[in-house]
Design a protein around this motif. Structure first.
Motif, short mmCIF file in Angstrom:
data_model
loop_
_atom_site.label_atom_id
_atom_site.label_comp_id
_atom_site.label_asym_id
_atom_site.label_seq_id
_atom_site.Cartn_x
_atom_site.Cartn_y
_atom_site.Cartn_z
N VAL A 22 1.00 -1.33 -0.07
CA VAL A 22 -0.03 0.05 -0.03
C VAL A 22 0.86 1.32 -0.01
CG1 VAL A 22 -1.56 1.28 1.36
CG2 VAL A 22 -1.82 -1.16 1.18
N CYS A 23 1.97 1.05 0.76
CA CYS A 23 2.79 2.35 0.89
C CYS A 23 3.67 2.64 -0.46
CB CYS A 23 3.91 2.20 1.89
SG CYS A 23 3.30 2.42 3.50
N PHE A 24 3.91 1.67 -1.15
CA PHE A 24 4.68 1.68 -2.40
C PHE A 24 3.83 2.04 -3.51
CE2 PHE A 24 7.62 -1.65 -0.85
CZ PHE A 24 8.40 -0.98 -0.10
N ALA A 25 2.45 1.63 -3.27
CA ALA A 25 1.69 2.15 -4.55
C ALA A 25 1.37 3.42 -4.08
CB ALA A 25 0.34 1.03 -4.32
N ARG A 26 1.03 3.78 -3.04
CA ARG A 26 0.71 5.42 -2.83
C ARG A 26 1.77 6.50 -3.11
NH1 ARG A 26 0.09 5.19 2.67
NH2 ARG A 26 -2.09 4.48 2.66
N ASN A 27 2.98 6.21 -2.73
CA ASN A 27 3.90 7.30 -3.10
C ASN A 27 5.11 6.96 -3.43
OD1 ASN A 27 2.46 9.11 -1.24
ND2 ASN A 27 3.17 7.88 0.63
N GLY A 28 5.17 5.51 -3.99
CA GLY A 28 6.49 5.09 -4.85
C GLY A 28 7.36 4.47 -3.77
N ALA A 45 9.27 -1.67 14.81
CA ALA A 45 10.50 -1.88 14.15
C ALA A 45 10.99 -3.54 14.28
CB ALA A 45 11.68 -0.89 14.28
N GLY A 46 11.13 -3.91 15.55
CA GLY A 46 11.75 -5.13 15.65
C GLY A 46 10.75 -6.14 14.94
N ALA A 47 9.57 -5.91 14.87
CA ALA A 47 8.70 -7.01 14.33
C ALA A 47 8.95 -7.27 12.82
CB ALA A 47 7.25 -6.76 14.63
N VAL A 48 8.80 -5.91 12.25
CA VAL A 48 9.30 -5.90 10.81
C VAL A 48 10.63 -6.43 10.35
CG1 VAL A 48 9.39 -4.28 8.64
CG2 VAL A 48 7.62 -4.19 10.50
N TYR A 49 11.83 -5.99 11.04
CA TYR A 49 13.28 -6.44 10.65
C TYR A 49 13.50 -7.62 10.99
CZ TYR A 49 14.28 -1.70 9.38
OH TYR A 49 14.23 -0.21 9.14
N ARG A 50 12.53 -8.41 11.75
CA ARG A 50 12.71 -9.76 11.78
C ARG A 50 12.50 -10.57 10.71
NH1 ARG A 50 9.09 -13.57 16.04
NH2 ARG A 50 10.25 -15.45 15.24
N TYR A 51 11.48 -10.15 9.85
CA TYR A 51 11.40 -10.80 8.67
C TYR A 51 12.02 -10.09 7.26
CZ TYR A 51 7.34 -12.56 11.10
OH TYR A 51 6.56 -13.31 11.91
N PHE A 52 12.33 -8.62 7.02
CA PHE A 52 12.71 -8.20 5.94
C PHE A 52 13.97 -7.17 6.69
CE2 PHE A 52 8.30 -9.09 4.96
CZ PHE A 52 8.59 -10.15 3.91
N SER A 53 15.12 -6.97 5.84
CA SER A 53 16.19 -6.23 6.32
C SER A 53 15.86 -4.68 5.66
CB SER A 53 17.43 -6.58 5.39
OG SER A 53 17.40 -6.71 4.25
N GLY A 54 14.86 -4.60 4.73
CA GLY A 54 14.78 -3.16 4.34
C GLY A 54 13.84 -3.21 3.39
N LYS A 55 13.72 -2.12 2.55
CA LYS A 55 12.64 -1.82 1.57
C LYS A 55 13.09 -2.99 0.34
CE LYS A 55 13.07 2.47 0.86
NZ LYS A 55 12.87 3.94 0.00
N GLU A 56 14.35 -2.85 -0.16
CA GLU A 56 14.66 -3.80 -1.34
C GLU A 56 14.20 -5.33 -1.16
OE1 GLU A 56 16.18 -2.64 -3.74
OE2 GLU A 56 16.47 -0.66 -2.68
N GLU A 57 14.12 -5.75 0.09
CA GLU A 57 13.70 -7.17 0.30
C GLU A 57 12.42 -7.22 0.10
OE1 GLU A 57 15.00 -9.43 3.80
OE2 GLU A 57 17.10 -9.48 3.05
N LEU A 58 11.50 -6.31 0.86
CA LEU A 58 10.23 -6.07 0.55
C LEU A 58 9.59 -6.01 -0.78
CD1 LEU A 58 9.45 -3.49 3.58
CD2 LEU A 58 8.35 -5.66 3.41
N ILE A 59 10.40 -5.09 -1.61
CA ILE A 59 9.90 -5.10 -2.94
C ILE A 59 9.98 -6.51 -3.76
CG2 ILE A 59 10.72 -4.06 -5.29
CD1 ILE A 59 11.49 -1.61 -3.48
N ASP A 107 -6.62 5.60 -1.66
CA ASP A 107 -7.63 6.49 -2.04
C ASP A 107 -8.71 5.79 -2.92
OD1 ASP A 107 -5.77 8.47 -1.31
OD2 ASP A 107 -4.89 8.64 -3.20
N GLY A 108 -9.32 4.80 -2.21
CA GLY A 108 -10.46 4.07 -2.56
C GLY A 108 -10.29 3.25 -3.99
N GLU A 109 -9.16 3.15 -4.54
CA GLU A 109 -8.80 2.30 -5.68
C GLU A 109 -7.87 1.20 -5.56
OE1 GLU A 109 -7.83 4.54 -9.18
OE2 GLU A 109 -9.88 5.96 -9.21
N ALA A 110 -7.90 0.67 -6.25
CA ALA A 110 -7.15 -0.76 -6.07
C ALA A 110 -5.55 -0.37 -6.28
CB ALA A 110 -7.23 -1.68 -7.08
N ALA A 111 -4.86 -0.90 -5.10
CA ALA A 111 -3.26 -0.56 -5.00
C ALA A 111 -2.59 -1.32 -6.08
CB ALA A 111 -2.80 -0.86 -3.60
#
Length: 216
Positions: A22-28, A45-59, A107-111
């Motif tokens: 959702v964040c990436f779709a909204r703002n890039g 932050a601890g909960a998220v970084y347990r799974y992913f090291s940063g944006k690159e891994e998320l993408i 904004d109410g539309e599919a992300a």
């Protein structure tokens, strides 16, 4: 300490990926910070970084998930004898893929369509993501080629044209349809299906008709 179930871990990972999408779709990608992802996912932050090291891994995880789902759907179609015709098959696979991400909106539309456009743009500057996308599309293309060969073997499609060319064209049709959504507005999958049916229904004009149109 209570042991955390795999179901809980999977649900948490899903929560993170959906929040990031959702964040990436909204703002890039560049305008989105990890803090934005934490806020959207409502996690520490601890909960998220347990799974992913940063944006690159998320993408990479988001892209891989979608491409894997599409590849599996087409591989399943290739095992049918014969496969469903292209309009039905593309509609089913695309509809299933869009449904996977339907709850995610901006904004109410599919992300999802906005996210896909962001991913394609990001590949220009991100060679690792570009490689991930190439590998994913290669797998999808190979699955589609097997579908095309099955069409040809069943006599449903001309056999004198390379299966790879047909596969790339069908993938391009789906990509173009998805890319149109953020620009032209949401459209149901039936729009693409109807367009494919019209193209598939074309027949060569008769010589008499051609002569008449030239002299008319």
């Amino acid at each position: 300490m209570a042991r955390v179930s795999q179901q809980h871990l999977d649900a948490r990972r899903r929560q993170i990926l959906d929040g990031a999408a959702v964040c990436f779709a909204r703002n890039g990608f560049h305008a989105t910070s990890m803090q934005d992802v934490l806020k959207e996912a409502d996690l520490s932050a601890g909960a998220v970084y347990r799974y992913f090291s940063g944006k690159e891994e998320l993408i990479a995880a988001i892209v891989g998930e979608v491409l894997d789902a599409v590849r599996e759907a087409f591989e399943g179609a290739a095992r049918e004898d014969p496969p469903q015709p292209p309009d039905v098959l593309v509609g089913a696979v695309l509809g299933r893929t869009l449904a996977m991400k339907a709850p995610l909106t901006v904004d109410g539309e599919a992300a999802f369509p906005r996210l896909i456009v962001q991913v394609w743009a990001e590949t220009i500057r991100n060679p690792e993501l570009a490689a991930t996308l190439r590998d994913g599309y290669a797998a999808v293309g190979a699955a589609w080629e097997r579908v095309v060969v099955a069409y040809q073997d069943a006599g449903m499609m001309r056999a004198d044209l390379p299966a790879e060319h047909v596969a790339r064209t069908m993938i391009a049709a789906v990509q173009g349809f998805v890319a149109q959504q953020p620009l032209l507005g949401p459209a149901p999958v039936e729009v693409l299906q109807n367009g494919l049916r019209a193209l598939m229904s074309m027949t060569p004009p008769r010589a008499a008709d051609l002569n008449g149109s030239r002299h008319g």
